[in-house]
Scaffold this motif. Structure first.
Motif, PDB file in Angstrom:
ATOM      1  N   LEU A   1      37.568 123.296  58.346  1.00 14.99           N
ATOM      2  CA  LEU A   1      37.398 121.885  57.985  1.00 14.99           C
ATOM      3  C   LEU A   1      37.087 121.081  59.244  1.00 14.99           C
ATOM      4  O   LEU A   1      37.943 120.415  59.828  1.00 14.99           O
ATOM      5  CB  LEU A   1      38.669 121.370  57.313  1.00 14.99           C
ATOM      6  N   HIS A   2      35.831 121.104  59.647  1.00 14.48           N
ATOM      7  CA  HIS A   2      35.439 120.529  60.931  1.00 14.48           C
ATOM      8  C   HIS A   2      35.439 119.010  60.937  1.00 14.48           C
ATOM      9  O   HIS A   2      35.293 118.401  62.007  1.00 14.48           O
ATOM     10  CB  HIS A   2      34.063 121.061  61.332  1.00 14.48           C
ATOM     11  N   ASN A   3      35.590 118.381  59.763  1.00 10.34           N
ATOM     12  CA  ASN A   3      35.686 116.926  59.711  1.00 10.34           C
ATOM     13  C   ASN A   3      37.127 116.444  59.644  1.00 10.34           C
ATOM     14  O   ASN A   3      37.384 115.240  59.592  1.00 10.34           O
ATOM     15  CB  ASN A   3      34.931 116.394  58.482  1.00 10.34           C
ATOM     16  N   LEU A   4      38.071 117.369  59.643  1.00 14.46           N
ATOM     17  CA  LEU A   4      39.474 117.019  59.451  1.00 14.46           C
ATOM     18  C   LEU A   4      39.998 116.188  60.620  1.00 14.46           C
ATOM     19  O   LEU A   4      39.845 116.554  61.783  1.00 14.46           O
ATOM     20  CB  LEU A   4      40.305 118.303  59.310  1.00 14.46           C
ATOM     21  N   GLN A   5      40.607 115.069  60.266  1.00 19.44           N
ATOM     22  CA  GLN A   5      41.173 114.166  61.275  1.00 19.44           C
ATOM     23  C   GLN A   5      42.706 114.088  61.194  1.00 19.44           C
ATOM     24  O   GLN A   5      43.362 113.993  62.220  1.00 19.44           O
ATOM     25  CB  GLN A   5      40.587 112.756  61.112  1.00 19.44           C
ATOM     26  N   GLU A   6      43.245 114.120  59.983  1.00 17.00           N
ATOM     27  CA  GLU A   6      44.689 113.997  59.810  1.00 17.00           C
ATOM     28  C   GLU A   6      45.191 115.133  58.933  1.00 17.00           C
ATOM     29  O   GLU A   6      44.669 115.354  57.843  1.00 17.00           O
ATOM     30  CB  GLU A   6      45.051 112.648  59.173  1.00 17.00           C
ATOM     31  N   VAL A   7      46.216 115.827  59.397  1.00 16.75           N
ATOM     32  CA  VAL A   7      46.804 116.903  58.619  1.00 16.75           C
ATOM     33  C   VAL A   7      48.323 116.760  58.685  1.00 16.75           C
ATOM     34  O   VAL A   7      48.908 116.646  59.760  1.00 16.75           O
ATOM     35  CB  VAL A   7      46.354 118.290  59.134  1.00 16.75           C
ATOM     36  N   GLY A   8      48.953 116.707  57.512  1.00 15.36           N
ATOM     37  CA  GLY A   8      50.397 116.531  57.446  1.00 15.36           C
ATOM     38  C   GLY A   8      51.033 117.455  56.422  1.00 15.36           C
ATOM     39  O   GLY A   8      50.803 117.315  55.219  1.00 15.36           O
ATOM     40  N   PHE A   9      51.818 118.404  56.899  1.00 16.51           N
ATOM     41  CA  PHE A   9      52.561 119.318  56.034  1.00 16.51           C
ATOM     42  C   PHE A   9      54.033 119.334  56.436  1.00 16.51           C
ATOM     43  O   PHE A   9      54.676 120.378  56.457  1.00 16.51           O
ATOM     44  CB  PHE A   9      51.977 120.731  56.122  1.00 16.51           C
ATOM     45  N   SER A  10      54.581 118.160  56.722  1.00 13.43           N
ATOM     46  CA  SER A  10      55.990 118.075  57.082  1.00 13.43           C
ATOM     47  C   SER A  10      56.879 118.450  55.902  1.00 13.43           C
ATOM     48  O   SER A  10      56.606 118.103  54.758  1.00 13.43           O
ATOM     49  CB  SER A  10      56.306 116.649  57.543  1.00 13.43           C
TER      50      SER A  10
END
Length: 816
Positions: free
Chosen positions: A215-224
């Protein structure tokens, strides 16, 4: 200008409706009927939004409805944040021109209608912060133009359907705070337009798929808090577009790559707290000049902190606490020198590590915006730099459990906004400084375990906001100043034990009506127990042992219906043991080494499951030369066992008090606990810890670490209208009200979660034996075998026995 344009648009729309052919109006009946069906599914409309949904207006003019300019067809339905309750009608699928559905921040229930999948023009589906339940309908895969899918904070469960792989235009996927399971879906790698994935607080489990690196456009990832394990795949380290990374509160481990700061140069928020990461913190993080939030706390990081912070002007929050950082070298603290350029720093916490050395004077050059500064529980020595008083906005200063020496610097008096000041368990000398009296906002003060001398300054009575004060384990002398008892806000604890205080206890003690814990033990106090102590009706723990008190136990103490622990041992008390003691809510009573006579009270209420006290019926015979009688009462223990272990228990209690204040719910290092501590205490707000639900909050049980005590935690549903007002009202009420029949509030948490959303919680004393309702109305025969059903209370028990025990506070409560 916008208002005039709106009027012009409505006027033009009316003209269009008047001029359009009858056939067009007939076609619009589909939208009209669909909207009326949606209205019929709504059961509560506190803002009367739907009053305009009537036949006197065309539906394009109804509140919350937007129509297209070319066709009088509904293109947007916006009923967000209106306090609406009800279900969403399946006929929403007939609004075939819909592009936006915005229903967030309401109380919609039921399932998401599968008919939504027929809206092939739909670009945004925003249903966050409602009570939708069930699984996500697979039919949403037909909405191939969808860019924003927001389902956060609902009661959805199950796996995300594999069919959603067709949503190739999806930019934002927000599903946090639900009950999704089945791991992180690997098909997310096919949604190559994704920029934001927010999936915290689910039950996903499994490991992080390596395919997410596509996912080369991914800016925010949250798996808390998603029950993840394993390691962060190296493919994610190559996503240079990432700005926010949050994998906190999982079981993820391993070392961070040494070049992580070079691979992720655009990071603004890096949160991996409460995991199992090991190794050193990579120096390359110094390259992340945009970083504003760094939370590496509660892991197993080791070694020296070598980060150069001089290139991080945006840094606001830095959390490194509860690791094993440090090299046992005297230069461990030198990294602070590079932080003087962090002019936006508000929180700087690195307590509970192994940092060694002198606190550099450069600490005084840190950001003037600092609110929280914590470096307790390390091995820092030397004097406290005078520059520590430069932070006009500082509210929390936690320096406890170090090796600081010298006097408390007078510059601390500049901290006029300080609310929590912990200097305990160091080697500070000199007197308690008078400037303490000028800290009008001070909420908690702990100077325990130092070598302070002199008298307790009278000016401390000006700290009218003080709720807890610990001056124990010092070398203080003189009488207890009467001004101390003028602080009506003292409610958590007052600990003056282990000093050299003399004289009687002033009658003004009766003004502390809200006080929970009073410890005056191990001093040279004399005289009788003031009769005014009966006014301290909130007292639960009273320690007066090892003084020179004399006289009888005053009858006024019979008013202390909520007291749990009473220790009067090793004094010169005399007279008969009063019978009213058996009516109190005592769990521990120590009258040993005094001149009492008579029987030890039995106590106990079998119907309420309260055990009788183990009794010593020893009497002092008339004319006996015995000067002391040992009368120790501890529930469920025989007199013989008590005699054998009494000295050990006393020793252990004093040892425990070296690490936390005496009594219930006296938390250190902070009275106000953090969002992360609450998540850890409740196992990520899991259902297993759930003990109750209400209109504005959900109540969990949990153990706050490192204090090891069970509490009840009420998490506010801030998305629900009125929840914030409920929180403020409850805080205000409980600040001023103390009653033996009310579950006691311990503290609060007013913070933000790891996604930056507001988070508020109230922490109560936990009462473990179920609710009053279950005692009044016992469970049915289907009660589980491993859960004992409570006894039924008869009418006489409910009235007579409650009066006999003197306090309904002794009734079991869930703490909700």
């Amino acid at each position: 200008m916008a208002y005039h344009l709106s009027l012009f648009f409505h006027a033009m729309l009316l003209l269009l409706l008047l001029l359009c052919p009858a056939t067009t109006l007939a076609q619009n009946h589909t939208d009209h009927f669909a909207l009326l069906a949606i209205k019929s599914g709504i059961t509560h409309d506190p803002q009367r939004v739907l009053d305009s949904w009537n036949t006197s207006l065309h539906f394009c003019l109804w509140q919350g409805v937007t129509c297209g300019r070319r066709h009088a067809r509904v293109t947007k339905l916006d009923l967000g944040s209106r306090g609406i309750s009800g279900s969403l009608s399946p006929q929403i699928g007939n609004l075939s021109f819909l592009r936006v559905i915005y229903l967030a921040n309401n109380t919609f229930k039921g399932v998401i209608p599968p008919q939504v999948g027929g809206l092939f023009r739909l670009k945004a589906l925003v249903l966050g912060n409602n009570s939708f339940e069930g699984e996500v309908p697979a039919s949403l895969s037909n909405c191939t133009r969808l860019k924003h899918l927001v389902l956060a904070r609902n009661n959805l469960f199950g796996k995300l359907p594999q069919q959603l792989t067709s949503l190739v235009n999806l930019i934002r996927l927000t599903i946090h705070n639900n009950g999704f399971t089945g791991g992180i879906p690997s098909f997310l790698a096919n949604l190559t337009s994704l920029e934001i994935i927010s999936a915290a607080d689910n039950h996903l489990g499994g490991s992080i798929p390596n395919a997410l690196g596509q996912l080369h456009n991914l800016q925010e990832v949250g798996f808390s808090n998603c029950k993840l394990h394993g390691m962060i795949p190296s493919s994610l380290h190559n996503l240079s577009s990432l700005t926010i990374v949050d994998f906190s509160i999982n079981q993820i481990g391993g070392d961070l790559p040494k070049d992580i700061g070079l691979q992720l140069p655009n990071l603004e928020s890096f949160i991996i707290a409460r995991n199992k990461f090991t190794g050193t913190i990579p120096f390359s993080i110094s390259n992340c000049s945009k970083l504003g939030v760094v939370y590496l706390s509660e892991n197993d990081f080791t070694g020296k902190i070598n980060i150069d912070f001089s290139n991080m002007p945006n840094l606001r929050l830095l959390g490194l606490f509860t690791n094993s950082l440090g090299s046992s070298q005297p230069d461990d603290m030198n990294f602070i020198d590079s932080m003087t350029n962090c002019s936006n720093l508000e929180q700087f916490t690195f307590h509970e590590n192994q940092l060694t050395g002198v606190l550099p004077s450069s600490v005084g050059n840190l950001s003037s915006k600092l609110i929280y500064l914590s470096f307790g529980d390390n091995f820092i020595y030397g004097s406290l730099p005078s520059g520590i008083g430069n932070f006009a906005n500082l509210e929390w200063l936690y320096l406890t459990h170090n090796w600081f020496t010298g006097v408390i610097p007078i510059e601390l008096g500049n901290l006029r906004n300080i609310r929590l000041l912990y200097l305990g368990y160091n080697n500070f000398t000199g007197k308690i400084p008078d400037f303490i009296g000028n800290m009008s906002l001070l909420f908690q003060l702990s100077l325990v375990g130092n070598r302070l001398q002199g008298q307790i300054p009278q000016i401390i009575g000006k700290c009218k906001s003080l709720s807890s004060l610990d001056l124990s384990e010092n070398n203080l002398i003189g009488a207890i100043p009467r001004e101390l008892f003028q602080i009506s806000a003292l409610s958590i604890y007052l600990d003056l034990s282990d000093n050299n205080l003399v004289g009687p206890v002033p009658q003004e003690i009766g003004k502390l009506k809200s006080l929970t814990v009073l410890d005056l033990s191990q001093n040279d106090l004399v005289g009788a127990i003031p009769s005014a102590i009966g006014s301290c009706t909130s007292l639960e723990y009273l320690y007066l042992q090892a003084n020179s008190f004399q006289g009888p136990i005053p009858l006024t103490m019979s008013a202390l219906r909520g007291i749990r622990t009473l220790n009067l041992s090793s004094n010169n008390f005399s007279g008969q043991i009063p019978r009213f003691l058996e009516q109190l809510n005592l769990s521990s009573l120590d009258l040993s080494f005094n001149n009492f006579y008579g029987e030890v009270p039995m106590g106990g209420i079998p119907e309420l499951g309260l055990p009788k006290c183990a009794m010593s019926a020893a009497r002092l015979r008339k004319g006996s030369q015995l000067s002391r009688a040992i009368l120790v009462v501890i529930p469920l223990c025989s007199l013989l066992v008590v005699a054998m272990v009494f000295s050990l228990l006393f020793y252990l209690r004093r040892r425990r008090r070296h690490t936390q204040p005496t009594g219930a719910s006296l938390m250190q290092p902070f009275s106000r606990v953090s969002y992360g501590s609450i998540l850890k205490a409740t196992n990520g707000l899991s259902e297993q810890n759930l003990i109750g639900m209400g209109s504005f909050g959900v109540v969990y049980k949990g153990i706050i670490e490192p204090y090891g005590e069970m509490v009840a935690i009420k998490v506010l549903k801030l998305g629900h209208q009125g929840a914030l007002r409920s929180f403020m009202a409850e805080c205000e009420a409980l600040k001023n009200i103390r009653h033996r029949n009310l579950v006691k509030i311990i503290t609060s948490c007013s913070s933000v979660d790891f996604q930056g959303n507001d988070f508020k919680a109230l922490i109560y004393e936990y009462m473990p034996n179920g609710s009053l309702e279950r005692w009044l109305h016992p469970c049915s025969e289907q009660e589980t075998e491993n859960e004992e059903a409570p006894h039924r209370l008869s009418l006489s028990t409910k009235s007579v026995d409650c009066n006999r025990c003197g306090s309904c506070h002794s009734l079991p409560s869930s703490g909700i």
